[in-house]
Design a protein around this motif. Structure first.
Motif, PDB file in Angstrom:
ATOM      1  N   ARG A  38       5.233   4.656  13.505  1.00 18.75           N
ATOM      2  CA  ARG A  38       4.315   4.705  12.359  1.00 18.75           C
ATOM      3  C   ARG A  38       5.066   4.561  11.050  1.00 18.75           C
ATOM      4  O   ARG A  38       4.570   3.939  10.102  1.00 18.75           O
ATOM      5  CB  ARG A  38       3.541   6.013  12.383  1.00 18.75           C
TER       6      ARG A  38
ATOM      7  N   PHE B 275       5.960   0.798  10.703  1.00 16.91           N
ATOM      8  CA  PHE B 275       4.783  -0.009  10.378  1.00 16.91           C
ATOM      9  C   PHE B 275       4.388   0.198   8.919  1.00 16.91           C
ATOM     10  O   PHE B 275       4.025  -0.746   8.216  1.00 16.91           O
ATOM     11  CB  PHE B 275       3.616   0.390  11.292  1.00 16.91           C
ATOM     12  N   ALA B 276       4.502   1.409   8.462  1.00 16.77           N
ATOM     13  CA  ALA B 276       4.175   1.683   7.063  1.00 16.77           C
ATOM     14  C   ALA B 276       5.146   0.973   6.131  1.00 16.77           C
ATOM     15  O   ALA B 276       4.758   0.461   5.062  1.00 16.77           O
ATOM     16  CB  ALA B 276       4.213   3.201   6.821  1.00 16.77           C
TER      17      ALA B 276
ATOM     18  N   GLU C 226       4.215  -2.734   5.993  1.00 15.12           N
ATOM     19  CA  GLU C 226       3.028  -2.957   5.165  1.00 15.12           C
ATOM     20  C   GLU C 226       3.374  -2.891   3.693  1.00 15.12           C
ATOM     21  O   GLU C 226       2.859  -3.668   2.882  1.00 15.12           O
ATOM     22  CB  GLU C 226       1.983  -1.887   5.486  1.00 15.12           C
ATOM     23  N   LYS C 227       4.239  -1.978   3.329  1.00 14.74           N
ATOM     24  CA  LYS C 227       4.638  -1.874   1.931  1.00 14.74           C
ATOM     25  C   LYS C 227       5.367  -3.114   1.450  1.00 14.74           C
ATOM     26  O   LYS C 227       5.120  -3.629   0.346  1.00 14.74           O
ATOM     27  CB  LYS C 227       5.519  -0.624   1.775  1.00 14.74           C
TER      28      LYS C 227
ATOM     29  N   ARG D  16       5.161  -6.110   2.691  1.00 13.26           N
ATOM     30  CA  ARG D  16       4.246  -7.263   2.670  1.00 13.26           C
ATOM     31  C   ARG D  16       3.421  -7.279   1.401  1.00 13.26           C
ATOM     32  O   ARG D  16       3.188  -8.338   0.814  1.00 13.26           O
ATOM     33  CB  ARG D  16       3.326  -7.190   3.893  1.00 13.26           C
ATOM     34  N   LEU D  17       2.997  -6.136   0.998  1.00 14.90           N
ATOM     35  CA  LEU D  17       2.167  -6.077  -0.216  1.00 14.90           C
ATOM     36  C   LEU D  17       2.980  -6.389  -1.469  1.00 14.90           C
ATOM     37  O   LEU D  17       2.431  -6.870  -2.479  1.00 14.90           O
ATOM     38  CB  LEU D  17       1.522  -4.702  -0.351  1.00 14.90           C
TER      39      LEU D  17
END
Length: 787
Positions: free
Chosen positions: A748, A751-752, A755-756, A758-759
């Motif tokens: 987790r 994955f977090a 995501e960070k 990518r943004l």
């Protein structure tokens, strides 16, 4: 040296005498009958006491007065014991009844009783009260007719018939009267200006102290007219002379018309406070109120300016004496002070009066119900006589009370009345007296005619025997006891004191001038001590010329005086041959200290009082110092015998066990003591067993074994295996669970993080290096900068 010994003896005797005096005082506290000088005082000491007048009793016992059980036990015949009982006689005992043609109502029963009472012996009887129907009621309305009560007077006149009608519903035997008051006709209460003495205010009559306007009458229709005609008057100060009026209305029985048997109600109506004893001094009136009736032919109080106001205690006493109920009907601003006054006057109550007295009918009804619903008995006070009451009061629980609430017409309640005389009065005329028990505010009463038993029949002059042979012809025989003539003394008047001074009577019975007569342990008769018993009824008496010795106070051994091996002489044992010691407890022979080898105490101690006292530095103990408690030898010697005798195990066969081993006592538990040594071993089954050994007086070993062994708890292998397997499985599952949790947390987090990132990504529009635009720009250096 002789002086010193003499002083020591004196100190010992004084201490012993003090101890005996303390013992006698304690015995007297436990038995108050002892020591009473005559029969009369004996029967007054308590209900358990009796007097023995049997001839020769002094030779057996020291006191003729004792508890009856003791007298019988010590040999006094019942026919010679004086112990009178209480006598209860009902003189008049008519049952309660309502008023009828046969006579007036009876509410209290019995009416007259005769009690012959012995001091300190209570008597209990029953008393019944029944609230009778149509009981006579006398209501006297006593009103403040100062100017401020004018409106109240007019309203009262209008309500006169209503008062009569309301009371007629309560009783058919009703009478009503009316009286008024203002204050003393003198300064500073009344203006003495001549004109003011005629009319102190507009439309007011001359002032007066108290006037009986209408005596009690069955013609209640006259009430309204008399109230209407009674003029108001005035005074200077706020307090009124109501106490004068209450006193005259209470004590002037004939003028007011109070009946002997009736419920007497005095209704006191005012809007002001009152003057009381001492206030008269302001007007120069210093003569105390005499509590007597002073009404003239017109019903006017004649001594208003001659006598001071009565005190509260006088008012209370006269109301109680005349069995009267006082009702204070006062305005709201005065209610608090009259409630405090009511608390001081027995049988009184307080009600709030409306500004114009319009609620007077309801107030009379409510207070009458309050008075009649509560019954409280009181007894006239008498010195040394107590009266107590117990009742259920129409309930199921009996309690100590003299009053009952919630009574209604026809209700009946029974009281247990206990009367007890505490002591006999010195004055013989006070031994016959009367006391009364009556309800507060009612004339019904029970009269108790009490005759106190303060003297035995054998003490009366007619039963005396003068110059009796039992008294050596020199005294009077009275209740079995001699009262000696002058100059004679002794129990039987056998001693001649003609040539003796009073201080010489006991001189021959004293060891020293400072010591007690016969050491406080006997009686001196004719110059000789007659020693008394140590305790009442005991055959053990003090001895010696001055009763200084007690031959039963020597040390004891095995619960026997001087061990049963000697005699006691004045507190010291004289031992028989072959014994010594303070209690003759020690044999002089040393045979009991010899060991089996013939040596005294095995050479490890000394023989004292027939027993070996082993050397402290030695490890050996036992009757002859043969046992070593810290050595294992004796325990090991007895181990095999205990195993075979107690548990049928061990190395010995049954034949060897019976031949070699002594008998063994089996018991639930064994403990080590000063005489018994505790041994502990394990057998082949790894079980522990316990036993003790000790020696008797004959040096024989005594073995006591515990009948149960302490064995280790067997191990359950199956449960151990199951437990191990279950533990491994649970540990594995726990580890897998931990691994799963950790990997989940890690995934987790990754994955977090993805995501960070990518943004946060940005796509820049950079130029292609091989790309050329379609237009070109040229600059001529010749003209650069011009322009």
């Amino acid at each position: 040296m002789e002086v010193y010994i003499y002083a020591v003896v004196c100190v010992i005797l004084i201490g012993s005498s003090y101890e005996q005096t303390q013992k006698n005082a304690k015995e007297l506290q436990l038995n108050p009958c002892l020591g009473q000088p005559n029969c009369g005082s004996c029967i007054g000491a308590g209900p358990l006491c009796g007097w023995c007048y049997q001839a020769g009793w002094e030779e057996k016992q020291s006191s003729r007065c004792d508890k009856i059980d003791n007298l019988i036990h010590y040999g006094c015949d019942m026919t010679f014991i004086v112990s009178p009982d209480n006598v209860v006689d009902y003189i008049q005992n008519q049952p309660p009844k309502d008023q009828d043609e046969a006579g007036p109502p009876i509410q209290l029963s019995p009416q007259v009783m005769n009690l012959v009472l012995r001091p300190n012996k209570p008597v209990t009887f029953e008393l019944t009260f029944r609230l009778a129907e149509d009981y006579p009621v006398d209501l006297y309305y006593l009103m403040d007719l100062s100017q401020s009560m004018k409106n109240d007077k007019d309203k009262l006149a209008a309500l006169g018939n209503q008062i009569s009608d309301r009371m007629s519903n309560i009783t058919k035997n009703f009478r009503l009267g009316f009286g008024s008051f203002v204050d003393k006709v003198t300064m500073p209460w009344i203006s003495t200006v001549p004109a003011k003495l005629i009319s102190p205010c507009d439309g007011c009559a001359a002032p007066y102290g108290f006037k009986n306007q209408l005596p009690l009458t069955v013609n209640t229709s006259l009430f309204a007219g008399e109230v209407q005609r009674a003029p108001v008057s005035g005074n200077l100060d706020s307090p009124e002379g109501g106490f004068d009026a209450i006193m005259q209305a209470t004590v002037c029985k004939e003028q007011i018309g109070w009946r002997d048997q009736s419920r007497k109600m005095l209704l006191f109506s005012t809007d002001a406070t009152f003057h009381y004893a001492g206030d008269g001094k302001l007007g120069g009136i210093v003569t105390p109120n005499d509590g007597q009736c002073h009404l003239d032919g017109t019903g006017t109080y004649t001594h208003s300016t001659l006598l001071d106001y009565p005190s509260i205690s006088q008012i209370r006493s006269k109301l109680s004496e005349n069995k009267m109920n006082l009702i204070f009907a006062v305005t709201a601003e005065q209610k608090a002070i009259y409630e405090k006054l009511s608390d001081l006057i027995e049988g009184s109550s307080t009600g709030e009066l409306a500004d114009d007295s319009s609620n007077i009918v309801d107030l009379i009804q409510r207070n009458y119900d309050l008075i009649t619903s509560k019954l409280e008995l009181v007894a006239s006070s008498m010195e040394n006589i107590s009266v107590s009451f117990r009742s259920k009061c129409q309930g199921n629980i009996t309690r100590d009370t003299s009053s009952c609430d919630g009574m209604k017409i026809g209700d009946e309640v029974t009281f247990e009345v206990t009367v007890e005389v505490k002591s006999c009065p010195v004055d013989h005329q006070q031994r016959v007296r009367n006391i009364t028990i009556s309800p507060i505010g009612l004339t019904d009463q029970l009269t108790l005619q009490i005759d106190l038993i303060c003297e035995c029949d054998c003490e009366k002059t007619a039963n005396e025997k003068r110059n009796a042979s039992e008294c050596s012809y020199h005294g009077t025989l009275e209740c079995g006891m001699c009262t000696c003539d002058e100059k004679r003394y002794g129990k039987f008047c056998e001693c001649d004191g003609t040539n003796l001074q009073s201080e010489d009577y006991d001189a021959a019975c004293k060891m020293t001038n400072d010591s007690l007569t016969c050491s406080g342990r006997g009686e001196c008769l004719c110059g000789k001590c007659y020693c008394s018993a140590r305790t009442r009824g005991s055959q053990q008496k003090f001895s010696g010329t001055f009763c200084e010795c007690y031959d039963y106070d020597c040390p004891r051994h095995n619960k026997e005086l001087c061990g049963g091996r000697g005699t006691c002489n004045c507190g010291q044992c004289i031992c028989s041959q072959g014994y010594n010691g303070s209690a003759c407890e020690c044999p002089t022979s040393q045979d009991s200290c010899k060991a089996s080898n013939g040596e005294l105490c095995n050479g490890r101690g000394r023989c004292e009082c027939g027993k070996c006292k082993c050397d402290l530095e030695s490890f050996y103990r036992g009757p002859t110092c043969e046992d070593c408690p810290t050595c294992t030898g004796k325990c090991n010697d007895n181990k095999a015998c205990v195993q075979c005798r107690a548990f049928e195990s061990g190395p010995l066969s049954q034949e060897e066990c019976k031949a070699k081993c002594p008998e063994i006592t089996m018991q639930d538990n064994v403990e080590e003591t000063a005489e018994a040594k505790l041994c502990q071993f394990k057998d082949d089954d790894d079980c522990q067993f316990f036993f003790t050994y000790e020696y008797d007086a004959n040096n024989q070993v005594i073995i006591k074994a515990q009948n149960t062994k302490v064995c280790p708890t067997p191990v359950n292998v199956m449960w151990i295996v199951i437990g191990v397997i279950a533990g491994i499985v649970l540990i594995g599952l726990a580890l897998l669970l931990v691994w799963k949790v950790l990997t989940t947390i890690h995934d987790r987090r990754e994955f977090a993080k993805f995501e960070k990132e990518r943004l946060n990504a940005r796509w820049d529009t950079g130029e292609n290096p091989i790309y050329k635009q379609a237009t070109s720009t040229f600059k001529n250096p010749t003209y650069a900068g011009s322009g």
